[in-house]
Design a protein around this motif. Structure first.
Motif, PDB file in Angstrom:
ATOM      1  N   GLU A  15       0.815  -1.203   0.000  1.00 28.70           N
ATOM      2  CA  GLU A  15       0.000   0.000   0.000  1.00 28.70           C
ATOM      3  C   GLU A  15       0.854   1.260   0.000  1.00 28.70           C
ATOM      4  OE1 GLU A  15      -0.453  -2.543   1.890  1.00 28.70           O
ATOM      5  OE2 GLU A  15      -2.397  -3.322   1.271  1.00 28.70           O
ATOM      6  N   SER A1807      -1.033   9.643  -0.298  1.00 25.97           N
ATOM      7  CA  SER A1807      -2.089   9.228  -1.207  1.00 25.97           C
ATOM      8  C   SER A1807      -2.342  10.321  -2.224  1.00 25.97           C
ATOM      9  CB  SER A1807      -3.381   8.929  -0.441  1.00 25.97           C
ATOM     10  OG  SER A1807      -3.827  10.078   0.239  1.00 25.97           O
ATOM     11  N   ASN A1810      -6.288   9.175  -6.708  1.00 27.09           N
ATOM     12  CA  ASN A1810      -6.933   7.859  -6.796  1.00 27.09           C
ATOM     13  C   ASN A1810      -6.014   6.723  -6.368  1.00 27.09           C
ATOM     14  OD1 ASN A1810      -9.458   8.798  -8.167  1.00 27.09           O
ATOM     15  ND2 ASN A1810      -7.997   9.351  -9.775  1.00 27.09           N
ATOM     16  N   LYS A1811      -4.723   6.953  -6.296  1.00 24.37           N
ATOM     17  CA  LYS A1811      -3.769   5.901  -6.001  1.00 24.37           C
ATOM     18  C   LYS A1811      -2.890   6.290  -4.825  1.00 24.37           C
ATOM     19  CE  LYS A1811      -3.478   4.400 -10.863  1.00 24.37           C
ATOM     20  NZ  LYS A1811      -2.562   4.159 -12.010  1.00 24.37           N
ATOM     21  N   GLN A1832       2.295   7.803  -8.095  1.00 20.72           N
ATOM     22  CA  GLN A1832       1.809   6.917  -9.146  1.00 20.72           C
ATOM     23  C   GLN A1832       0.892   7.619 -10.140  1.00 20.72           C
ATOM     24  OE1 GLN A1832       3.063   3.676  -9.070  1.00 20.72           O
ATOM     25  NE2 GLN A1832       4.248   4.583  -7.381  1.00 20.72           N
ATOM     26  N   GLU A1833       0.582   8.866  -9.893  1.00 14.97           N
ATOM     27  CA  GLU A1833      -0.304   9.617 -10.770  1.00 14.97           C
ATOM     28  C   GLU A1833      -0.101  11.085 -10.496  1.00 14.97           C
ATOM     29  OE1 GLU A1833      -4.410   9.148  -9.775  1.00 14.97           O
ATOM     30  OE2 GLU A1833      -3.982   8.871  -7.647  1.00 14.97           O
TER      31      GLU A1833
END
Length: 1988
Positions: A15, A1807, A1810-1811, A1832-1833
């Motif tokens: 995670e 966070s 969305n990821k 990651q985004e």
């Protein structure tokens, strides 16, 4: 490895969460595991010539790994190994070969690749080695090896309770136990090993294992003893004890074969167990029946497993698994080991024995028998039955341990049989036949003890157990009458009705078949409750005990019971039976109102019951009104009395004036609702005493003190006229007005004027006020609200401020010129004007004054000197406002001006002006250029030195005019020629403020000028120059510098040699780190003001801000300036908990913030303690002290008193509530020493607690070693108080003449003293000794002083002895010749050494002189006899007849003893006693005698019982003693009255004193005791249980009384030890003479030893055995709650609660222990069996919390408590560029500093939209961390950083992650990138970056040198559109590069041709169209701009 990869002490999850554990010990387990695995590898490599020294590096090339695998697989080689690899490829080849060989042996490796080994991944290398150890060392198994290994360890050493392979082995004790199991005798004393000697135990055990079993030291002793030992290391080492043919394997085989008696020998734990035969034979040997073996192996094993379960052994493997031929030995070995603790079992029929006599069994009579069962069966396995001819009576089995008592009751006669079954199998002795018969003796009568007169009472006779028969009942009354009662039969029960008619005993005769049954006749006591009389039951008051009497003398025998009820609640009462049927009933009313008293006699209500009575409560009465406080004399005063709720009663008021006279009062019932008004009138000044009573009881607060006063006696001084704004004062004298308060009010025009009162003496005051308006002021003076005579007073006020002074003469004038000014009174009235003018040198200047008050005054004078003149103006003698005025005199001709002559265009021009010689004035300047004004500025550059500066904007000549006080200066105007130059401007934060050690900057805009002409000089406060770094970017030059000091920094800037305008600039440098917070109370109390000081004096200039927060809320603070940069802040907390103090300086948080203030509850200060005195206390004396509550109502449950003896034991203390609300604490110390007294209220210590009390034991003081050498020679003795405790001692010596002899006391050792003195007299000296104000039991001691050397005696026998046992002492002659004469007289078996003397040889025989010569005889008056009477130290006297020489007449001895008892004063009773000291009835004189001293003679006469002389009944005898020289003659003259009286001969017995030398200290008084004569009252059997042990109950107080009267002098001491060896607190109550009671409360169940001693001699049979059984409590019902049961924080209070309200009586004992410390737990009772427990740990770590209730551990104990260090998340600093965001695909680098935050766990979580972002947290090992966040985004991201589970300062952090820059999305447009004509060229163009991601725009233009300058603009930081321009000044080719993140955008580079003419432009466009085949753009700039 699954969901989590473990690397070091870091954990990384899918995670994206990051985790790191702070602390230096977190990775020690890795080191231990690495060393263990490395040692194991080297063992396997032994003989190969290879070894591993670095596990992380030595396996990288694969050579040693291949050899290791081959060795483990017992192969010569596993393939072709490259022996000398020299590149990573060959490394991988070797490692791959090894891993393939491992995989081929069915070892599964997960996530371990060749690259990991080659790269030295320590985690994966350790994982690989552990797989090899599991396979080849521990063994191949399908089950967790840890579970099997633990199962074997638990089976072989069950006493060790082993649960892990880490902490259970740290102390080495369990390893000793395993070794002892393997070979008994190697470590037989392992249970006695100290668990504190961890390392020594481990080292010793491991060396034994190595020497005896050849077990290698793969784990070092230091690692085994370490708390960081890991499971894998422990399992690796201990596996050597469990392998096949290991010591543990062999020992288990040995023990299993010892139990197995049914089959052959067992040789292994593997395949031979497959068929189940071994297991079945084993359980069969232990008494089980598994059945016959079958061909099915699984069924055989299952049968054995089932039998094992019945034996209490649970299987480890299933039957199918045990039948597997490949079964691993470890599971079977562990299972078999459990059977080795069992013993063979008998058959079911032989497992019990029936014990009972069945010869006499009767119908209806219960018959019992005993059933004793073996240890291996349970009570539930047995049942019993009795079978009769026609019935089956039930059989009950009552179990006690392994024995049951069976009982049954047969209901019919005939043959019966008894059967007892064990698991449904009858016992071998069953059935037991017996016969049941009837029994006449079983007729029972149900007795009735008492019955009331006139009421029918049933008498019942039960024959159901005896069969049928004839019953007859007869009654005999107290007066002798008899009657038969009719009898009725119902179901085996006969009933007779009996109605007594008189009070007394009635005898009931019961006959069964004409014979009386057993116990007949029975007595029934008849009583009459109507004859109980009650008197004395009247009203009372609340809180006062009420008593009345009930007389039942004529009512018969019975018990009186009383119930007192008030408002439905029963009030406690006590019935005390006196003599002859009289009872006293006591109770204390608890509230006002009507009480109902119900009285019963033998549970029958008496006549008149219930009674009612009225109770009043004076405490409910309240008073109010001014009439009880301050009252004026001669005026009626009143107050109110409210009695509602106090019950019925009358109000009485007595008021006494100061001289004692009573004052009349009037009491009126105001409203008739118990509200009274009291009126009275004081007549004199002083204190009145008002006593208010209700129902004859004083109310609360009574008596009241009322102060009377007289305002008319207040004296006021004269009040003078006032002036506006000036203080005016007067005095007040209230010395004759009485007590009270003065009230002064000054008003003007209806508004109040502030006034100030200063006390000059006790009753004199000075009042001052300052008028603020010119109007009449009124002064009101009141005394206690009463106006004083003349009040209000008037005071007129004159306003001097309204007098107006004007004119140049008071302002500024030129020298040598007449000046004037005007003074206008403005209608303030007529007055005299006075004006004085003084020159600067102090000389008075002549002044002429003219005019008057109505038309104004005029003053004229002429000044000559330059400087300030003082003008004093007074009106009516008062200096007016503003006076003295200052008039500055100046001379413009003395001013000097320095003109620059020329200046630079745009650069400041400076004129230097010196006015120091011209005086004070205003300097003005005007600069003009071509008729227009030019801005100028004048600033002071020194004392009276100024600089005029202006910046020319025009090249024309500038005209400068300078004025001084509006006068032009000489030479003015000045002309300045201007040279063209661009201006230089400066800006930036570094010009004003800067932070020390932090780089700052400012910019200089040169506007195209050469930066080489620029100079910057920065000077620090110390004068040193600070380096300044200049860098130029465009036309702006940037100056950067770092200040190193706090203070003003001067910044000088020069251009072309000229200082720029404003230079030097002043920059204030500050340092927030120098701000200090001091005087912070970090453990403050709630509701109390907390203060702290902030010292910013050394930090420089700045803004200081302090904020206090609590749970995120800001707390209001007050700031006070102390001075010198120091401020004091205060705030008041309203809640307990942590308060954070944050201080910022110039918005910078100072170091150390936030400061945490821990606010606690207020320590109760109203509770005070009062000891009886400061002196020490004697041991075993009952003592007490008082806890004063100061009027507060405190529940006893909230108070806790702990008295701790020096040994640490708690001394029992009894808390007794007093009537006034205070508490009395009673206690009895039982040992000497310093005792501490802790008093807690609601769990907190009161102020001053703990207190300390010294306790001493006077009986432990030893006085011995007396010595002396004679007259004028030193004599002395020793006093040993070392065992007696501390107290004040006093020693003095009294000579024979009564004088005190000086004493020298030397302390040789602590509490051991050598006492010496020099005697100046011969004779007996008395030595007195007191200790703690108590006289020593042997004091006074005597010491005989002779003229020469004296004999001495010493030895224990002189001081103490025991009856029937020898007592020894020694006599030393000390140089005196002769034999000692020793006489020992005894009394009642108590020996007393009467005298020891040495007889001198030169004197001869000398007899002891008789004390008294008295004889009782009936001879005639002519007979002469003498009697020698020898008195003991007690009251015994032996009398015998002596002759004239004083010798005893042998044949005439009376042989009797007499005792003398002191009756009253000097009266004495004599009576005859026997040899044992007891009185002989009728054998004594039984008369009283009184002795009167008459001039040294003695007169004795007979007196009667009242003490009066009996006329004619006395001896009238005189005795006279005289001393002549050294001869003492004792004579007795008896005057005889008649025959039969006492007679005596006149005799003289002479003793030569010099002939006998008394031994020092004689006579001695030894204390002789006999401990055998201490007897328990009632006999020991009264206290014993069935096993001859003293019966105790846990939690119940035990009292054992003893009779000690005949045991001699001494005290009873006791010591009780519990089962665990701990001492149980015990007290001995000896407050009653001759009796002592031992009192203690057992705390735990089990065996106790009671040691009893009398005067240090043990009692016969001591120590006594006792056994404590559990009280009525259920420990399972104890409820525990609170966070403190699981976790706590260092230096923070943790708490939990114990609820034992449902567990029965008892109390908890709590202990919190850790490896490095033990934490004190404070247990505070909350009432109702509930307790609050608190503790504050100071060392982090794991702790065990032990909680016991009455000595038994509660469920779940001990609890594991994790104590973490105090951490401060707000002190964690998070920084780094990563917090600003970044690009997708690039790591965001963030730094975290936890060094100031304390120990804690750091976590990070990030966070995105969305990821979840990937977090990597790296520990730098110095308290700092590096956090790498991989998004990651793109988009908004939230980063949470927590420390200890709480957000750090600033968390959560929000930043944006942008996508990778895409230059292709950038668009460039505008005329600036198109060709154009220079004259009309618009160089602007726009760059649109929307959609291009994050990046940096770079615009670079190449063109003719110096012909352009690039500029870029945008509207805001978020704007993605950038406007660019370059202003070309020459024609030519311009190449424009536009790059986005260093990548050219579409079209870049742009080539722009700038030409002079349109023709040239068209030519360029034409050429472009040819090359690009495109038409030229025809869009104009205006079109583009419009589009843009």
């Amino acid at each position: 490895m699954g969901e989590v990869d473990i690397i070091g002490n870091q954990a990384r999850s899918r995670e994206g969460r990051g985790l790191s554990v702070r602390g230096g010990d977190s990775d020690k387990w890795i080191t231990i595991q690495k060393n263990t695995f490395q040692n194991w590898i080297n063992l396997q490599l032994h003989g190969s010539g290879l070894s591993v020294d670095n596990l992380q590096e030595d396996l990288c090339d694969g050579v040693k790994l291949c050899v290791l695998v081959a060795s483990l697989q017992q192969k010569p080689s596993i393939g072709r190994v490259i022996r000398k690899p020299n590149n990573p490829h060959q490394y991988l080849e070797n490692v791959t070969l090894a891993l393939n060989a491992i995989a081929a042996d069915n070892i599964r490796l997960v996530n371990i690749g060749s690259e990991d080994i080659v790269n030295g991944s320590l985690k994966l290398i350790l994982g690989l080695i552990w797989h090899l150890i599991l396979r080849y060392q521990i063994g191949k198994t399908k089950f967790p090896p840890k579970k099997l290994m633990l199962a074997w360890l638990k089976a072989v050493v069950p006493d060790c309770h082993i649960t892990n392979f880490t902490s259970d082995w740290n102390d080495g004790v369990n390893l000793h136990a395993v070794i002892e199991y393997c070979q008994p005798g190697l470590c037989p004393e392992w249970r006695q090993l100290s668990r504190q000697n961890r390392l020594d135990n481990c080292r010793n055990a491991m060396m034994i294992a190595k020497d005896k079993f050849d077990i290698p030291l793969v784990v070092r002793p230091e690692d085994l003893a370490s708390p960081h030992l890991d499971d894998l290391s422990g399992m690796t080492y201990l596996s050597y004890f469990m392998n096949v043919d290991s010591p543990g394997y062999t020992a288990t085989l040995r023990n299993v074969n010892a139990v197995n008696t049914q089959g052959g020998r067992i040789n292994d734990f593997t395949s031979s167990w497959n068929d189940g035969s071994h297991l079945c034979n084993l359980v069969k040997s232990l008494g089980q029946s598994p059945g016959a073996l079958t061909p099915n192996n699984v069924d055989n094993i299952q049968s054995g497993i089932d039998c094992g379960r019945r034996l209490g052994v649970e299987p480890i493997l299933s039957a199918k698994e045990m039948s597997d031929p490949e079964v691993e030995h470890l599971g079977i070995m562990a299972y078999a080991a459990y059977f080795t603790h069992l013993k063979p079992v008998k058959s079911l029929a032989d497992k019990a024995i029936i014990d009972g006599n069945f010869s006499n069994v009767y119908v209806g009579q219960e018959k019992t028998f005993r059933l004793n069962i073996d240890d291996d069966v349970a009570a539930g396995d047995f049942r019993a039955e009795v079978i009769g001819p026609d019935s089956i009576p039930p059989v009950r089995l009552n179990w006690s341990g392994r024995t049951a008592t069976g009982s049954f009751t047969p209901s019919e006669m005939g043959q019966h049989r008894l059967n007892v079954y064990c698991v449904n199998e009858p016992l071998a002795s069953c059935p037991i036949p017996f016969k049941v018969s009837s029994d006449r003796s079983k007729v029972t009568f149900h007795p009735v003890d008492r019955c009331p007169v006139g009421v029918i009472t049933e008498l019942k006779v039960d024959t159901s157990s005896a069969g049928q028969g004839d019953i007859r009942v007869e009654v005999e009354t107290p007066n002798g009458h008899s009657m038969n009662l009719p009898v009725v039969y119902r179901q085996g029960m006969y009933t007779a009705n009996f109605t007594p008619a008189e009070v007394g005993d009635h005898r009931i005769f019961v006959n069964y078949d004409n014979e009386q049954i057993g116990g007949s006749p029975f007595v029934v006591k008849a009583f009459d409750p109507s004859k109980v009389n009650v008197f004395g039951l009247e009203g009372g008051s609340v809180g006062r005990a009420l008593s009345f009497t009930a007389d039942s003398q004529t009512a018969g025998e019975g018990e009186l019971s009383v119930s007192v009820i008030h408002n439905g609640v029963t009030i406690p009462s006590q019935v005390i039976a006196r003599q002859n049927g009289v009872h006293n009933v006591d109770f204390t009313p608890q509230g006002a109102g009507v009480y109902r008293v119900q009285m019963y006699y033998n549970n029958v209500e008496i006549r008149g019951s219930p009674y009612t009575l009225e109770i009043v409560d004076s405490s409910m009465v309240s008073v109010s009104g001014d009439g009880l406080s301050l009252v004026p004399v001669n005026k009626t005063a009143s107050f109110n009395v409210q009695t509602r709720g106090a019950g019925g009663g009358n109000v009485s008021v007595d008021i006494t004036c100061p001289d004692g006279r009573e004052v009349p009062t009037r009491i009126r019932d105001v409203k008739g609702d118990q509200h009274y008004r009291v009126e009275w009138t004081p007549t004199s000044i002083g204190d009145y005493k008002a006593v208010i009573e209700y129902a004859d009881m004083p109310i609360k607060g009574s008596p009241f003190t009322v102060k009377a006063f007289d305002a008319a006696n207040v004296k006021i001084s004269k009040i003078n006229q006032g002036f506006l704004g000036r203080p005016n004062s007067f005095t007040l004298d209230a010395s004759e007005a009485g007590d009270g308060n003065l009230e002064i009010q000054v008003t003007a025009d209806g508004e109040s004027v502030p006034n100030y009162v200063r006390q000059e003496s006790d009753t004199n005051f000075r009042v001052s006020f300052t008028p603020q308006r010119p109007s009449k002021h009124h002064i009101s003076v009141r005394f206690n609200g009463e106006p004083v005579p003349g009040s209000p007073f008037n005071c007129s006020v004159l306003d001097s401020d309204r007098i107006h002074v004007s004119g140049e003469g008071i302002k500024m004038v030129p020298a040598n010129v007449l000046t004037t000014f005007k003074v206008d009174p403005k209608g303030e009235g007529d007055g005299d004007l006075s004006v004085r003018v003084y020159s600067p040198s102090g000389h008075e200047v002549p002044v002429r004054v003219s005019g008057n008050a109505r038309s104004a005054f005029r003053a004229d004078y002429t000044p000559h000197d330059i400087g300030p003149y003082k003008v004093h103006v007074e009106y009516s003698g008062v200096e007016i406002k503003g006076s003295p005025f200052t008039c500055n005199v100046y001379d413009p001709s003395l001013i000097r001006v320095t003109s620059p002559g020329r200046g630079y265009l745009g650069r400041p021009i400076h004129f230097q002006i010196d006015t120091s010689a011209a005086g004070t004035g205003d300097l003005e300047a005007e600069v003009k250029c071509r008729g227009s004004n030019v801005a100028s500025h004048i600033r002071e550059i020194g004392r009276n030195r100024y600089e005029l500066s202006f910046t020319p904007r025009d090249l024309s000549t500038h005209i400068v005019t300078i004025l001084f006080n509006r006068f032009p200066l000489p030479g003015s105007p000045y002309h300045v020629d201007i040279i063209d130059s661009n201006s230089v401007t400066m800006s930036g934060e570094g010009l004003h403020t800067a932070q020390v050690y932090k780089e700052t900057w400012f910019n200089l805009d040169l506007h195209g000028m050469d930066e080489n002409d620029l100079e910057v000089h920065i000077t620090s406060p110390s004068g040193s120059e600070i380096p300044c770094r200049l860098s130029k970017k465009g036309h702006v030059c940037r100056a950067e510098y770092t200040p190193l000091e706090v203070g003003q920094h001067m910044i000088d800037v020069y251009f072309a040699g000229t200082r720029l305008q404003g230079s030097p600039f002043v920059s204030q440098a500050y340092d927030p780190s120098l701000v200090r917070i001091t005087d912070v109370d970090k453990t403050a109390k709630k509701e109390r003001e907390i203060a702290f000081t902030v010292d910013a004096s050394a930090a420089g200039v700045g803004d200081l801000d302090a904020v206090v927060t609590h749970h995120g809320r800001s707390i209001h603070t007050y700031r006070e300036t102390i001075g010198d940069g120091r401020y004091r802040y205060t705030f008041t907390p309203t809640e307990v908990g942590h308060y954070d103090v944050n201080v910022k300086f110039n918005d910078e948080q100072i170091p150390g913030c936030p400061v945490v203030v821990n606010v606690e509850e207020q320590v109760p200060t109203f509770i005070t303690i009062n000891f009886r005195g400061v002196e020490a206390l004697n041991v075993r004396d009952r003592n007490h002290f008082i806890l004063h509550m100061d009027g507060h109502h405190v529940d006893s449950d909230a108070l806790q008193t702990r008295i701790k003896a020096p040994s640490g034991e708690l001394v029992p203390a009894n808390l007794v509530r007093q009537s006034d609300g205070d508490y009395k604490v009673e206690w009895t110390p039982n040992m000497a020493g310093r005792h501490s007294v802790d008093v807690l209220f609601a769990g907190q210590q009161i102020q001053g607690s703990p207190f300390f009390i010294n306790v001493f034991d006077i009986n432990k003081i030893r006085v011995d070693n007396f010595y002396n050498g004679g007259l004028e020679e030193t004599a002395g003795f020793n006093v040993d108080c070392s065992q007696a405790g501390k107290a004040d001692q006093s020693i003095w010596v009294v000579s024979p003449s009564g004088r005190n002899v000086p004493v020298d006391i030397q302390e040789n050792r602590p509490a051991e003293y050598a006492v010496s003195y020099v005697p100046h007299e011969v004779g007996r000296h008395k030595v007195h000794l007191t200790y703690g104000a108590m006289e020593h039991p042997g004091s006074p001691f005597t010491q005989e002083i002779g003229e020469g050397a004296l004999a001495t005696a010493h030895g224990d026998g002189l001081y103490r002895g025991e009856e029937d046992k020898p007592a020894t002492f020694f006599v030393e002659a000390g140089g005196i010749t002769g034999e000692p004469t020793i006489q020992v007289d005894d009394y009642a078996s108590v020996e007393d050494i009467r005298a020891i003397s040495l007889q001198a040889e030169a004197v001869g025989s000398v007899e002891e002189a008789a004390d008294m010569h008295i004889s009782q005889s009936s001879v005639t008056r002519t007979s002469v006899t003498a009697v020698h009477s020898h008195y003991d130290e007690g009251d015994m006297m032996r009398q015998y007849q002596v002759d004239e020489a004083g010798n005893e007449i042998r044949d005439s001895r009376d042989k009797m003893y007499r005792r003398s008892d002191a009756v009253d004063g000097d009266s004495m009773r004599q009576y005859q006693v026997d040899e044992d000291g007891f009185e002989i009835e009728g054998g004594g004189d039984k008369m009283y005698r009184r002795s009167d001293a008459m001039d040294g003679d003695l007169r004795q006469y007979e007196i009667d019982e009242a003490g009066f002389e009996i006329e004619g009944g006395g001896d009238k005898m005189y005795r006279k003693s005289q001393v002549e020289d050294d001869v003492e003659t004792t004579s007795m003259i008896v005057k005889m009255e008649e025959e039969g009286d006492l007679q005596a001969a006149v005799s003289s017995i002479t003793a030569v004193r010099t002939s006998v030398v008394m031994v020092e200290g004689s006579p001695f008084h030894p204390r002789i005791v006999d401990a055998r004569k201490v007897r328990v009252i009632g006999g020991w059997q009264h206290y014993m249980d069935s096993n001859e042990r003293i019966h105790l109950v846990v939690g119940e107080e035990k009292h054992i009384p003893f009779e000690t009267a005949e045991a001699g002098p001494g005290k009873l001491t006791a010591e009780v030890r519990g089962p665990s060896g701990s001492i149980v607190p015990c007290t001995v109550d000896d407050s009653y003479n001759g009796k002592s009671t031992v009192i203690f409360t057992p705390r735990e169940e089990g065996h106790h030893n009671i040691h009893l001693n009398w005067s240090d001699h043990p009692l016969s049979g001591s120590a006594f055995s006792a056994f404590a059984t559990g009280g009525f409590h259920d420990i399972t019902k104890i409820i525990l709650s609170g966070r403190g049961l699981k976790e706590a924080t260092v230096r923070e209070e943790a708490k939990f609660f114990i609820d034992g309200s449902q567990a029965g009586r008892g109390e908890p004992q709590v202990q919190l222990t850790g490896v490095r410390a033990e934490v004190n737990v404070i247990t505070s009772p909350l009432g109702g069996g509930k307790y609050r427990c608190t503790y504050i740990p100071v060392i982090p770590g794991a702790y065990l919390l032990h909680i016991t209730w009455n000595g038994r551990q509660v469920k779940g104990a001990p609890f594991k408590v994790n104590v973490i260090g105090a951490f401060y998340p707000n002190k964690v600093a998070v920084s780094g560029e990563g917090l600003k965001g970044g690009l997708l695909g690039r790591d965001l680098d963030i730094r975290i500093d936890t060094r100031k935050a304390g120990p804690g766990e750091l976590t990070a979580f990030c966070s995105g939209p969305n990821k979840v972002a990937y977090c990597d947290l790296e520990d730098n090992r110095d308290g700092t961390f590096r956090l790498l966040v991989k998004a990651q985004e793109p988009g908004r991201h939230v980063l949470q950083v927590k420390y200890g589970g709480e957000h750090v300062l600033g968390s959560p952090f929000v930043f944006r992650v942008s996508a990778q820059p895409d230059a292709s999305k950038v668009r460039v447009s505008g005329p600036g990138v198109e060709h154009g004509i220079l004259a009309t060229f618009q160089s602007r163009f726009i760059v649109e970056t929307r959609g291009a991601g994050a990046g940096q725009l770079m615009v670079r233009i190449r063109g003719p040198k110096g012909a352009f300058q690039v500029e870029m603009y945008r509207d805001s930081q978020k704007d993605r559109t950038i406007l660019c321009r370059f202003d070309p000044t020459e024609t030519g080719l311009y190449i424009i590069h536009v790059k986005w993140s260093n990548v050219d955008v579409p079209g870049s580079p742009f080539q722009v041709h700038i030409v002079d003419t349109q023709l040239e432009l068209e030519q360029v466009l034409q050429e472009q169209s040819y090359s690009s085949n495109t038409l030229p753009s025809s869009r104009s700039y205006s079109q583009w701009r419009e589009e843009f």
